[in-house]
Design an enzyme around this catalytic site. Sequence first.
Site, PDB file in Angstrom:
ATOM      1  N   GLY A  59       0.827  -1.199   0.000  1.00  0.00           N
ATOM      2  CA  GLY A  59       0.000   0.000   0.000  1.00  0.00           C
ATOM      3  C   GLY A  59       0.858   1.243   0.000  1.00  0.00           C
TER       4      GLY A  59
ATOM      5  N   GLN B 144       3.019  10.038   1.130  1.00  0.00           N
ATOM      6  CA  GLN B 144       4.309   9.344   1.187  1.00  0.00           C
ATOM      7  C   GLN B 144       5.195   9.654  -0.020  1.00  0.00           C
ATOM      8  OE1 GLN B 144       2.323   5.340   2.132  1.00  0.00           O
ATOM      9  NE2 GLN B 144       4.293   5.184   3.174  1.00  0.00           N
TER      10      GLN B 144
ATOM     11  N   CYS C  43       5.898  -0.057   7.086  1.00  0.00           N
ATOM     12  CA  CYS C  43       5.488   1.103   6.289  1.00  0.00           C
ATOM     13  C   CYS C  43       6.664   1.531   5.433  1.00  0.00           C
ATOM     14  CB  CYS C  43       5.072   2.225   7.241  1.00  0.00           C
ATOM     15  SG  CYS C  43       4.556   3.723   6.383  1.00  0.00           S
ATOM     16  N   LEU C  44       6.395   1.849   4.181  1.00  0.00           N
ATOM     17  CA  LEU C  44       7.479   2.243   3.276  1.00  0.00           C
ATOM     18  C   LEU C  44       8.146   3.542   3.736  1.00  0.00           C
ATOM     19  CD1 LEU C  44       5.916   1.326  -0.191  1.00  0.00           C
ATOM     20  CD2 LEU C  44       7.594   0.049   1.147  1.00  0.00           C
TER      21      LEU C  44
ATOM     22  N   HIS D 215      -4.524   1.346   7.521  1.00  0.00           N
ATOM     23  CA  HIS D 215      -3.167   1.917   7.557  1.00  0.00           C
ATOM     24  C   HIS D 215      -3.039   3.054   6.530  1.00  0.00           C
ATOM     25  CE1 HIS D 215       1.408   1.258   7.771  1.00  0.00           C
ATOM     26  NE2 HIS D 215       1.240   2.091   6.755  1.00  0.00           N
ATOM     27  N   GLU D 216      -3.544   2.807   5.323  1.00  0.00           N
ATOM     28  CA  GLU D 216      -3.397   3.820   4.258  1.00  0.00           C
ATOM     29  C   GLU D 216      -4.293   5.029   4.505  1.00  0.00           C
ATOM     30  OE1 GLU D 216      -0.873   3.558   2.514  1.00  0.00           O
ATOM     31  OE2 GLU D 216      -0.506   1.474   3.013  1.00  0.00           O
TER      32      GLU D 216
ATOM     33  N   HIS E 230      -2.739   7.379   6.877  1.00  0.00           N
ATOM     34  CA  HIS E 230      -1.729   8.259   6.268  1.00  0.00           C
ATOM     35  C   HIS E 230      -2.344   9.584   5.810  1.00  0.00           C
ATOM     36  CE1 HIS E 230       2.110   6.224   6.119  1.00  0.00           C
ATOM     37  NE2 HIS E 230       1.601   5.121   5.620  1.00  0.00           N
TER      38      HIS E 230
HETATM   39 NI    NI Z   1       2.492   3.223   5.551  1.00  0.00          NI
END
Ligand code: NI
Length: 172
Positions: free
Chosen positions: A46, A51, A93-94, A135-136, A139
Amino acid sequence: MTETLPILYVPAPILRQKAKPVAAADQVRDLADRMLATMYKAPGVGLAAPQVGVGLRLVVLDCGPKDAPAPMVLVNPELVAASEELAVREEGCLSLPGQFADVTRPYRVRVRYLALDGSKQEVEGEGLLSACLQHEIDHLDGKLFVDYLSILKRNMLLRRLAKDLKAKARDD
Ligand code: NI
């Protein structure tokens, strides 16, 4: 090949800001394509627009099995229902590369969003998809998975991240 975008890491300020609604869904088609390419390359399941430095309510995800790609693009996603039943799942998380922790969230959720053609859609997810959706969407409100941890655990993880990123910058 679709061009990928640089992923921002904590503590980039935009990761803590509330993203703005997308005014016209069909105008973020290119951005969504590039976000998907960025997510698959990372690799991750995701990615939210903040991000990659864009303060818009747009997320991409693919929580399907590896051998059957199922990319999803959600414009202005909104959580409309969540189960009382909770589930614990390890998240990463990226924007916090290499950091993982158990997070407790509702086991099942329903999310309303716009597709790229502007049509209203709903998706219901459980397990990995549910965690991924939550989670997304977090963000987009400047929230990160570490916010669900104890202060002690969160600080430990953030210190480790800062150390890792510093070592990485030195090696590059
Ligand atoms: Ni994330």
